[in-house]
Design an enzyme around this catalytic site. Sequence first.
Site, PDB file in Angstrom:
ATOM      1  N   GLY A   1      47.372  36.059  49.326  1.00  0.00           N
ATOM      2  CA  GLY A   1      47.136  36.061  47.881  1.00  0.00           C
ATOM      3  C   GLY A   1      48.298  35.445  47.130  1.00  0.00           C
ATOM      4  O   GLY A   1      48.717  35.939  46.074  1.00  0.00           O
TER       5      GLY A   1
ATOM      6  N   THR B   1      48.318  32.672  45.565  1.00  0.00           N
ATOM      7  CA  THR B   1      47.894  31.689  44.569  1.00  0.00           C
ATOM      8  C   THR B   1      48.072  32.181  43.137  1.00  0.00           C
ATOM      9  O   THR B   1      47.936  31.396  42.199  1.00  0.00           O
ATOM     10  CB  THR B   1      46.405  31.315  44.765  1.00  0.00           C
ATOM     11  OG1 THR B   1      45.631  32.525  44.715  1.00  0.00           O
ATOM     12  CG2 THR B   1      46.170  30.605  46.078  1.00  0.00           C
TER      13      THR B   1
ATOM     14  N   TYR C   1      37.129  50.952  43.845  1.00  0.00           N
ATOM     15  CA  TYR C   1      38.465  50.325  43.904  1.00  0.00           C
ATOM     16  C   TYR C   1      39.489  51.373  44.350  1.00  0.00           C
ATOM     17  O   TYR C   1      40.306  51.101  45.235  1.00  0.00           O
ATOM     18  CB  TYR C   1      38.850  49.714  42.549  1.00  0.00           C
ATOM     19  CG  TYR C   1      40.246  49.118  42.579  1.00  0.00           C
ATOM     20  CD1 TYR C   1      40.508  47.966  43.319  1.00  0.00           C
ATOM     21  CD2 TYR C   1      41.304  49.726  41.916  1.00  0.00           C
ATOM     22  CE1 TYR C   1      41.793  47.428  43.387  1.00  0.00           C
ATOM     23  CE2 TYR C   1      42.592  49.200  41.974  1.00  0.00           C
ATOM     24  CZ  TYR C   1      42.835  48.050  42.711  1.00  0.00           C
ATOM     25  OH  TYR C   1      44.105  47.528  42.781  1.00  0.00           O
TER      26      TYR C   1
END
Length: 250
Positions: free
Chosen positions: A9, A11, A150
């Site tokens: 991750g 980016t 989540y």
Amino acid sequence: MTKIAFVTGATSGIGLATALELAGKGYRIIATGRRQDRLQELQQKLGEGQVYPLTFDVRDKLAVQEAVASLPQEWRKVEVLVNNAGNAHGLAPIQDGSLDDWDAMIDINVKGLLYVTKAVLPLMQEQRKGHIVNIGSIAGKEVYPNGNVYCASKHAVDALSKAMRIDLVEQGIKVSEVNPGLVETEFSEVRFKGDTERAATVYQGYAPLQAQDIAELIGFIVTRPAHVNLAEVLVLPAAQASATIVTKQQ
Ligand code: NDP
Ligand code: 8X3
């Protein structure tokens, strides 16, 4: 020989800040994510020899295995793995939740973390050392209204971090878990499916954490002496006291 950190991750948000922070500390970075253009930008910024971009979706176990297997010899001595890739999809009571959102969170935050760990671990085992840093959340310590799946996915990250620490201690591999509260990144844009206005309200009226705050913490954790493991850190904005209590200015 420069140390190598594998950051998932990378980016945006915490992962990108971590890649930059660790590069600043002298690590070469294997930077991963789905958005290849952003990985290439990072490579251009830091230099070709400093960043190795690997584009894959963490949900795709074959793609994860193939990507790691494709690493050239000079990029295989991974010492640090930052399992950061993850996100929230939706914020709805359990009775209204979307099955696709649930799949995404469990597949990315839990199974993706496992797939990457399984693929990268042998590279650490060969060296009989390594350090895995899992990005959990305050949502892995508490639950909050509408956060159900989540929160469950981050509770799983919490359990897995503890379990990995037990299983890997004899192999000389440290496992740490960083549990942030509210950090201003693309996280809420993803959660609210591109509704930038709604996403912005999450961070209004107080000073949220910034990705850099978490990156610096990760940088500190992985540069402790060999005999020290900062096993678990909960890091909150000063205005946040729990998953649901955030003091906002009126
Ligand atoms: P961002 O949305 O800014 O970054 C998420 C990163 O995860 C991106 O680089 C994205 O890359 C990558 N990612 C998402 N899905 C996939 C996928 N299927 N395959 C590969 N990579 C993927 O959010 P944050 O930086 O905030 O989030 C990073 C981590 O921090 C997550 O695990 C999140 O749960 C956790 N966290 C965040 C908090 C916050 O308040 N922001 C608080 C506590 C924890 P790409 O889209 O290019 O694939
Ligand atoms: C991200 C922080 O509070 O939105 O894990 O769950 S929160």
